[in-house]
Every structure is written in structure tokens, then in C-alpha cells.
Design a protein around this motif. Structure first.
Motif, PDB file in Angstrom:
ATOM      1  N   SER A  24      -6.264   8.410 -11.795  1.00  8.87           N
ATOM      2  CA  SER A  24      -5.415   7.820 -10.751  1.00  8.87           C
ATOM      3  C   SER A  24      -6.223   7.634  -9.463  1.00  8.87           C
ATOM      4  O   SER A  24      -6.135   6.581  -8.802  1.00  8.87           O
ATOM      5  N   GLY A  25      -7.028   8.622  -9.124  1.00  7.10           N
ATOM      6  CA  GLY A  25      -7.838   8.570  -7.905  1.00  7.10           C
ATOM      7  C   GLY A  25      -8.837   7.429  -7.940  1.00  7.10           C
ATOM      8  O   GLY A  25      -8.953   6.659  -6.972  1.00  7.10           O
ATOM      9  N   VAL A  26      -9.527   7.288  -9.061  1.00  5.48           N
ATOM     10  CA  VAL A  26     -10.533   6.221  -9.192  1.00  5.48           C
ATOM     11  C   VAL A  26      -9.859   4.865  -9.060  1.00  5.48           C
ATOM     12  O   VAL A  26     -10.333   3.973  -8.330  1.00  5.48           O
ATOM     13  N   LEU A  27      -8.708   4.688  -9.772  1.00  2.00           N
ATOM     14  CA  LEU A  27      -8.017   3.390  -9.730  1.00  2.00           C
ATOM     15  C   LEU A  27      -7.487   3.096  -8.322  1.00  2.00           C
ATOM     16  O   LEU A  27      -7.602   1.959  -7.843  1.00  2.00           O
ATOM     17  N   ALA A  28      -6.948   4.109  -7.687  1.00  3.97           N
ATOM     18  CA  ALA A  28      -6.443   3.909  -6.318  1.00  3.97           C
ATOM     19  C   ALA A  28      -7.586   3.465  -5.410  1.00  3.97           C
ATOM     20  O   ALA A  28      -7.428   2.536  -4.600  1.00  3.97           O
ATOM     21  N   GLY A  29      -8.751   4.076  -5.589  1.00  6.05           N
ATOM     22  CA  GLY A  29      -9.931   3.728  -4.800  1.00  6.05           C
ATOM     23  C   GLY A  29     -10.336   2.284  -5.034  1.00  6.05           C
ATOM     24  O   GLY A  29     -10.583   1.511  -4.090  1.00  6.05           O
ATOM     25  N   VAL A  30     -10.383   1.882  -6.306  1.00  4.08           N
ATOM     26  CA  VAL A  30     -10.812   0.521  -6.672  1.00  4.08           C
ATOM     27  C   VAL A  30      -9.856  -0.508  -6.069  1.00  4.08           C
ATOM     28  O   VAL A  30     -10.282  -1.470  -5.415  1.00  4.08           O
ATOM     29  N   PHE A  31      -8.552  -0.303  -6.284  1.00 12.00           N
ATOM     30  CA  PHE A  31      -7.585  -1.308  -5.811  1.00 12.00           C
ATOM     31  C   PHE A  31      -7.522  -1.354  -4.279  1.00 12.00           C
ATOM     32  O   PHE A  31      -7.356  -2.429  -3.685  1.00 12.00           O
ATOM     33  N   THR A  32      -7.681  -0.215  -3.630  1.00 11.41           N
ATOM     34  CA  THR A  32      -7.694  -0.206  -2.159  1.00 11.41           C
ATOM     35  C   THR A  32      -8.907  -0.977  -1.645  1.00 11.41           C
ATOM     36  O   THR A  32      -8.807  -1.811  -0.740  1.00 11.41           O
ATOM     37  N   LEU A  33     -10.038  -0.728  -2.277  1.00 11.41           N
ATOM     38  CA  LEU A  33     -11.284  -1.394  -1.876  1.00 11.41           C
ATOM     39  C   LEU A  33     -11.169  -2.905  -2.052  1.00 11.41           C
ATOM     40  O   LEU A  33     -11.539  -3.686  -1.160  1.00 11.41           O
ATOM     41  N   VAL A  34     -10.633  -3.325  -3.193  1.00 15.34           N
ATOM     42  CA  VAL A  34     -10.468  -4.767  -3.454  1.00 15.34           C
ATOM     43  C   VAL A  34      -9.460  -5.349  -2.465  1.00 15.34           C
ATOM     44  O   VAL A  34      -9.666  -6.451  -1.940  1.00 15.34           O
ATOM     45  N   GLY A  35      -8.386  -4.601  -2.190  1.00 14.89           N
ATOM     46  CA  GLY A  35      -7.356  -5.063  -1.257  1.00 14.89           C
ATOM     47  C   GLY A  35      -7.917  -5.345   0.121  1.00 14.89           C
ATOM     48  O   GLY A  35      -7.471  -6.272   0.807  1.00 14.89           O
ATOM     49  N   LEU A  36      -8.954  -4.585   0.498  1.00 15.59           N
ATOM     50  CA  LEU A  36      -9.578  -4.782   1.810  1.00 15.59           C
ATOM     51  C   LEU A  36     -10.262  -6.140   1.896  1.00 15.59           C
ATOM     52  O   LEU A  36     -10.369  -6.741   2.957  1.00 15.59           O
TER      53      LEU A  36
END
Lengths: 443, 305
Positions: A24-36
Motif C-alpha cells: 500500500s505504501g509503495v503504491l501510494a508513493g507512486v500515485f502521489t508522485l505521478v499526481g504531482l
């Protein structure tokens, strides 16, 4: 009654809070980064990344886990105990498929949820259709990986699951490319003369194929768990593919002989393709013919069909289609399309298949079990492509016919030439069988 | 309990099991012995329905293994020579999985507890299988094979790699399993340890059964005689070989060992005849044969024929 123990065991090994938090942490990181980087914040870029992550999680990681569900049993030497267990093949199949891939599916569900929420433009139904196609595709790839692993147990080639899962990804990619490019202008597809929405048809196709492949994994599991099987499922799959592909050519207003001509020609292509696939990819027991002879001699019909290799079953189906094609020699010609005019050429094609299988078995009966398939392909390429090309370049066209007969122009002559090939290869095969396989050397 | 008739198993160009027939009584422990490559493992795998023979029949507790392998699995527990465990799972979970997978539907916890007690693993149920010693792993593997209470337990080289204490424990366990009504078929290279618990011996060589007999109840009229002469004497050895009551014979310098049939009378007659033949005898006695000697004799007899 206990819950599927195989699924429960896999859950115990795979599912834990630590891994859930990590994923969950890795995915949250990836999607937040892409969202930026997404100008719309949580928009289409994030949605597309969601799809990519789904593919990576379920098709790359998930297929690896599905294959390992069997390969780990082999590595840890627990496979014999599983084979002797009272678990039915279906419980074992879904227990492994769903249990071993639980973490990839956890990551996949998060990714698809992100896609569903972030995607802007398509309707809810359209988004759900994409999600359904992705889920079916992932099941297809994972089931293929399981099939590869199960086939590998017999071949002692444990890399088969990786190979087959990549093959499944390839099939999915081809389907997608075919439907996306070929039908881009019309956005609909004609199947037996009826128009269907392109995307709906693609989704249905992937679902059906995923169902067949999962069923195939179940049937292979039956063999491993000593549940008697006869090759009717393989025959049914060949017939399904024939019906599926023929639908792309046949129109509803065609006269019966024309439709039958295309259908049987497609049947020849599909069943011969299936024969080659089964003969080259699956385990070839050099003692198959001896076993079949023993069972036939003892009048054990049931055992005979249980022992019958799948390639032999599809070869019989291809013979039926070949005879239908040949019988249509007397029907009127409706067009010049080759698919509609295979006719007597089908006999030559079928005989070529028999000859090529004889070459394969010639190498199977050799002193080494390694590189049998590649040796066969090289030998066939040399004899039926390189040599005739050289002869043709030397203006010895008619001599080259002995190696590569003109199947379409002279089907009867070609059939006779190929029959001679079969006699020669068959004699060599028999000689090798008598030298290496038939003699019963006692320890 | 086990009936095997005309069993044939072939690999390409090689017959691993050659027309084998034998039967094994219930509540017995049969030692399956033979040299490497004799066909022991292949035979065991066929008995368990893991490999399908070319022809012949195998019946275990009334079930045809070849026709109904799944049904026969309910009756058979099998431990292969290279067994494995789910190293990441605790012992209790390993046993629980084995119980559920082998069709134990009720009182699973009780079955796990009972099996663990039986195998003296009760204090290890929470420990991961991967952390156990070889001997304890062997016990867990046997526990997995017997948790569904099979009628027949087939063990391929169960003692390989175990220390003497673990071997002794294993022998004791097999005795307990036998008394609990299980029929055991055990293959091993270490014949001395089989002697501790085996009631029957099945000798296999070149894919054929060359002898099957009960241990410790050898026919009263057949015995093993040891003759010690003052010096090696080839004439006496040849003279003995020519006599019909003498079976297999080995000569090691002045010491001759032979199989004699005919009971006490024949033994007396033989001694008398030896003296009459001017044999300079230092010692003439019967000896109890251990499993190893018995096995070697069977092999020698087979070589002679």
C-alpha cells in the motif's frame, strides 16, 4: 467440510499485515508522485499509470507467483504429497491460482480503483468494461503461467511458466493491437455477419479465452492428481477456436457449401496448429506408442483414450476437417480467396503434418532428450526450404518439387510426394525406435 | 494387504520392473532391499499410484491402485526418499494442512494433537518446520503421511541422513505404528536397522523379486553352517559344492560358510561325511544369520543361478 486447504495454506504464507502495509505504501508513493506531474492533479495520467501498475502487478508479478505455486512444490519436494492428497483438481487449481497471487491481486485492485476514480472522459460502464478486460487478461496470463509450470513438471523444464506467461501477454497484446488497429475505422466487428461493438467483443473474447485457459490448467491438474482424463477438452478447445476464427470470415447470407468450405479450412488451420503446439510444447513419452499398443491389445479402450496424447487427438480432428475440405472439391467455386478453396490441398497439408511429426519423433527417439524441438525445426527448414530454394536457383524446379511440392497448384501430385516422405521418415523412425526404445534392457 | 501381480514398468529401452508379483500380509513391516538401481523407488511409486506401470495389477486393501489411484491414496501414506516440508509454516500448521488435504473432515485439531503426541512433537507445534533438525523433520514428514490414518505406509529410505539416536527412535516409531494396525513397506540400505523392526524381507534385483521371506522364522530344516579347517582346502570346498543338501557356499581361507537343508540329521551326516573325507576340522557350528548376511546370501544365490 473445511475451506479449501490449499488456498488457506497459500494465504498463510503470502498474506500478512507487513506486506499489505509495504505494498500500500509503495503504491501510494507512486500515485502521489505521478499526481504531482499530472496537470489535472488526479487525472488521466494517474489513471493510465494505474493500468500500467495493474499489468505489472498481476501479469508480471502475479504470473510469476502463479507459476511458483507449482514450482515451489517441486523445489521443496512437496509435490508428491500434493499429488497423493484428497484435494480435488479444481480446489488445487483455484487454491494455487488465487492463493499464491493474493498480494499481486491486492496491488492490482488498488491500481484499478485508482484508474476508475481518476479516469476522466469514458462513462462508468466503459470504465468498468476496461476493468473487466484487464481482470480477465490477468487471469488468462496467470492461468497460462500455471499451465507452463504444470507442463514443466513433466519436462523437467522449470522455466516453462515464464515462457508461457510471456506467450499469454503476447496473445493479449496481439488481440488488443488487432482489435484497436484493424477495426479502428468502423469501431465494430462483423462476426458471422452480425455487427458487435469492438470493445465489447474484445472483452468477451478475453473472458472466453481466460475461461478456456483456466479450464486447461484444471485439466492438467487432473492429470497430475491422477484423475482420469480423455482428450475431449482439447478437442472442444480446437472446435471453439475454429468457430471463433471462422466467424471473422463467414457472412450470414452465404450458401452452405461456401460457409462449410471456409469453416473446414479454418478447422484444418486451427487443428493442425493445435497439433503442432501440443506435439512440440508438451511432454512426448517415447513409450506412448508401446503403451497404446498394449492397451489396444488388451482391449482396454478407456485406458487407451486416457493415454492418448493431445497432439494425436487434434490430429484426428484435423483429419475430419481435411476430408470435409477434400469432399468440397466437387462444390462450385464462389471466389478466388485461398481460404475458400483449400479443397484437395488440405490432404497435402495434413500429410505434411504427419511427416513433420514423424521427424519430431525421430529426434525424440534419439540418444539425447535435449534440443529435440530445435533439431526438428532446423531439419525441416533445411529439407523443405533451404534445399528446394537452392535447387530452384539452379533451375532444377521439378527436382525441387520432391522436397517442396506445389501443394496449391498440384495437390494430388504433392500428396503422393509427401506420402513418399512419410514412408522414408517413418522407416527411419521405426529403425531408431527398434534400436533405442523397443529393446527391453533389464537394469 | 498389498497384492502385486505381473507388474511391468518401463523406461525407454529399459525395463525397471520386470513382471514382479508378490503379496504382503497386513500388520507386517516389510523391508524392501536391493542394490542401487534395482527398482525399489520405482516399485514404491507404482504402489502409491504416482507412476503408472505398463501392465500388471496392484491392489492395496482391496482397491486397484492402477484403476482407482485417487481412492487408493486414502489407504496409503507415502514418504519419499527426498521428502520436503513447508519450511515457513509452523509444525502444527503443516500437520493441519496434511490432515485437511488428505480428507480428514472432522476433529482436525484432535487429529493434529494426536499425531503430534504419537510422534513426540507436541512441544514443537509452534516451531517453524525449517528450524527443526533432520530427525525432527523426518518425524513431521511421517506425521503428515499418517495423519489420515492410512492402512499402508510406504517409506523410501526413511533413515538416510539420520544420526544413530534418531534411527533408533525411528525404529521404535515403526514398531508402534505396526502395533497400531498399520502395514509398513520400508526400503533402506542400512540393513542392520531394518532388522530391528522388519518382519519380512523382499529382495529386489534388476527389477525382479528374487526372494521374499519372513524374518526370524526361517524354515527349520534350513540353516547356516560355518566350518573352520586347519588350512584352506579347495578340494573340500568343491566336495561340499557337489553335495545336494548344500546351498550357497562361500570360502574365506580356511573358513567355509554354507547353507544346509535337512535339519539336525543332515547336519550330523555332513559332519560325519566331512570327517570321512579327511577334512581337518577345527570348528563346525551353526550360526544365526543377520539380515545383512541373509540379503547377501540371496544375492549370491541369484548370481549362482
Amino acid at each position: 467440510m473445511t475451506f479449501n486447504p490449499e488456498f488457506r495454506r497459500n494465504l498463510l504464507l503470502e498474506w500478512n499485515a507487513h506486506r499489505m502495509v509495504l505494498v500500500s505504501g509503495v503504491l501510494a508513493g507512486v500515485f502521489t508522485l505521478v499526481g504531482l506531474f499530472d496537470p489535472r492533479g488526479f487525472g488521466n495520467i494517474v489513471a493510465n499509470v494505474g493500468l500500467v501498475v495493474f499489468v505489472i502487478a498481476t501479469m508480471a508479478w502475479g504470473s510469476h507467483r502463479a507459476g511458483d505455486a507449482v514450482l515451489d512444490e517441486l523445489r521443496e519436494r512437496t509435490w508428491d504429497a500434493q499429488r497423493m492428497s484428497a484435494l480435488d483438481p479444481w480446489s488445487m487449481t483455484w487454491g494455487k491460482l488465487c492463493g499464491a497471487t493474493v498480494m499481486p491481486w491486492f496491488a492490482g485492485i488498488i491500481s484499478l480503483s485508482v484508474y476508475f476514480i481518476a479516469r476522466q472522459g469514458p462513462t462508468v460502464l466503459e470504465r468498468l468494461e476496461v476493468i473487466a478486460t484487464c481482470v480477465a487478461g490477468a487471469i488468462l496470463v496467470q492461468a497460462m503461467s500455471l499451465i507452463g509450470a504444470l507442463v514443466g513438471t513433466r519436462l523437467d523444464k522449470h522455466g516453462k511458466s515464464t515462457l508461457t506467461s510471456w506467450a499469454a501477454v503476447g496473445i493479449l497484446a496481439l488481440l488488443w493491437i488487432y482489435f484497436s488497429i484493424y477495426y479502428k475505422s468502423t469501431n465494430e466487428i462483423l462476426w458471422y455477419g452480425t455487427a458487435y461493438d469492438r470493445n465489447t467483443f474484445l472483452t468477451a473474447s478475453v473472458f472466453a479465452l481466460a475461461g478456456w485457459i483456466t479450464f486447461g490448467a484444471y485439466r492438467l491438474m487432473c492429470v497430475e492428481l491422477a484423475v482420469a482424463t480423455r482428450p475431449w477438452a482439447w478437442i472442444a478447445f480446437v472446435l471453439y477456436l475454429t468457430v471463433y476464427f471462422a466467424g471473422g470470415f463467414i457472412l450470414s447470407n452465404w450458401p452452405f457449401p461456401r460457409a462449410l468450405g471456409v469453416f473446414s479450412a479454418m478447422g484444418v488451420v486451427v487443428s493442425i496448429g493445435a497439433t503442432y503446439l501440443a506435439a512440440f510444447a508438451l511432454h512426448r513419452d517415447p513409450l506412448t506408442f508401446r503403451r497404446l499398443k498394449t492397451y489396444a491389445g488388451d482391449g482396454k479402450r478407456r485406458r487407451f483414450f486416457e493415454e492418448m496424447p493431445t497432439w494425436m487427438a487434434s490430429l484426428v480432428v484435423s483429419l475430419v476437417f481435411t476430408l470435409i475440405c477434400a469432399a468440397l472439391h466437387f462444390a462450385p467455386e464462389y471466389s478466388t480467396e485461398r481460404i475458400e478453396n483449400v479443397r484437395l490441398g488440405a490432404i497435402a497439408i495434413w500429410l505434411s503434418t504427419v511427416r513433420n511429426l514423424a521427424v519430431l519423433f525421430y529426434f525424440t527417439y534419439g540418444s539425447t532428450t535435449k534440443r529435440v524441438e530445435s533439431s526438428t525445426i532446423i531439419c525441416l527448414a533445411l529439407l523443405y526450404w533451404v534445399v528446394p530454394s537452392i535447387l530452384e536457383s539452379m533451375s532444377l524446379l521439378k527436382v525441387s518439387w520432391f522436397f517442396s511440392p506445389p501443394i496449391w497448384e498440384r495437390p494430388i501430385l504433392s500428396s503422393l510426394i509427401i506420402a513418399v516422405h512419410i514412408l522414408i521418415v517413418g522407416a527411419l523412425c521405426l529403425q531408431r525406435y527398434r534400436e533405442r526404445i523397443a529393446p527391453v534392457r533389464i537394469s | 494387504m498389498i497384492e502385486v501381480r505381473n507388474l511391468i514398468f518401463e523406461y525407454p529401452g529399459h525395463r525397471a520392473i520386470d513382471n514382479v508379483s508378490f503379496s504382503i500380509d497386513p500388520d507386517s513391516v516389510t523391508a524392501l532391499v536391493g542394490p542401487n538401481g534395482a527398482g525399489k523407488t520405482t516399485l514404491m511409486r507404482c504402489l502409491c499410484g504416482l507412476d503408472r506401470p505398463l501392465s500388471g495389477s496392484i491392489v492395496v486393501d482391496g482397491i486397484d491402485v492402477i484403476e482407482h489411484p485417487r481412492r487408493s491414496h486414502e489407504k496409503i501414506g507415502y514418504l519419499s526418499d527426498f521428502f520436503g516440508l513447508y519450511d515457513e509454516l509452523p509444525v502444527g500448521q503443516c500437520l493441519r494442512y496434511a490432515a485437511e488435504a488428505n480428507g480428514v473432515t472432522s476433529q482436525i485439531d484432535a487429529s493434529v494433537r494426536q499425531t503430534a503426541e504419537h510422534l513426540r512433537l507436541s512441544d514443537r507445534l509452534e516451531q517453524r518446520a525449517g528450524e527443526l533438525s533432520r530427525g525432527l523433520r523426518q518425524r513431521v514428514a511421517i506425521g503428515q503421511a499418517i495423519i489420515h490414518k492410512p492402512r499402508v505406509l510406504v517409506l523410501d529410505e526413511p533413515a538416510s541422513g539420520l544420526d544413530p539416536e534418531a534411527r533408533h527412535d525411528l525404529a521404535e516409531l515403526f514398531k508402534i505404528l505396526k502395533t497400531s494396525g498399520m502395514t509398513l513397506l520400508v526400503s533402506s540400505h542400512i540393513l542392520a536397522e531394518l532388522e530391528a523392526y522388519a518382519t519380512e524381507m523382499l529382495v529386489i534385483r534388476d527389477g525382479r523379486i528374487i526372494e521374499q521371506r519372513q524374518l526370524g522364522t526361517r524354515a527349520a530344516d534350513r540353516r547356516h553352517v560355518q566350518i573352520e579347517l586347519i588350512a584352506a582346502n579347495a578340494t573340500i570346498v568343491d566336495w561340499l559344492k557337489a553335495r545336494p543338501e548344500i546351498g550357497s557356499i562361500t570360502a574365506d581361507g580356511a573358513r567355509i560358510s554354507c547353507e544346509l537343508s535337512g535339519g539336525d540329521d543332515a547336519q550330523g551326516q555332513l559332519l560325519k561325511a566331512l570327517v570321512a573325507a579327511d577334512a581337518e576340522i577345527v570348528n563346525f557350528s551353526t550360526v544365526e544369520q543377520d539380515l545383512q548376511s541373509s540379503y547377501l546370501n540371496s544375492i549370491r544365490e541369484q548370481n549362482d543361478t
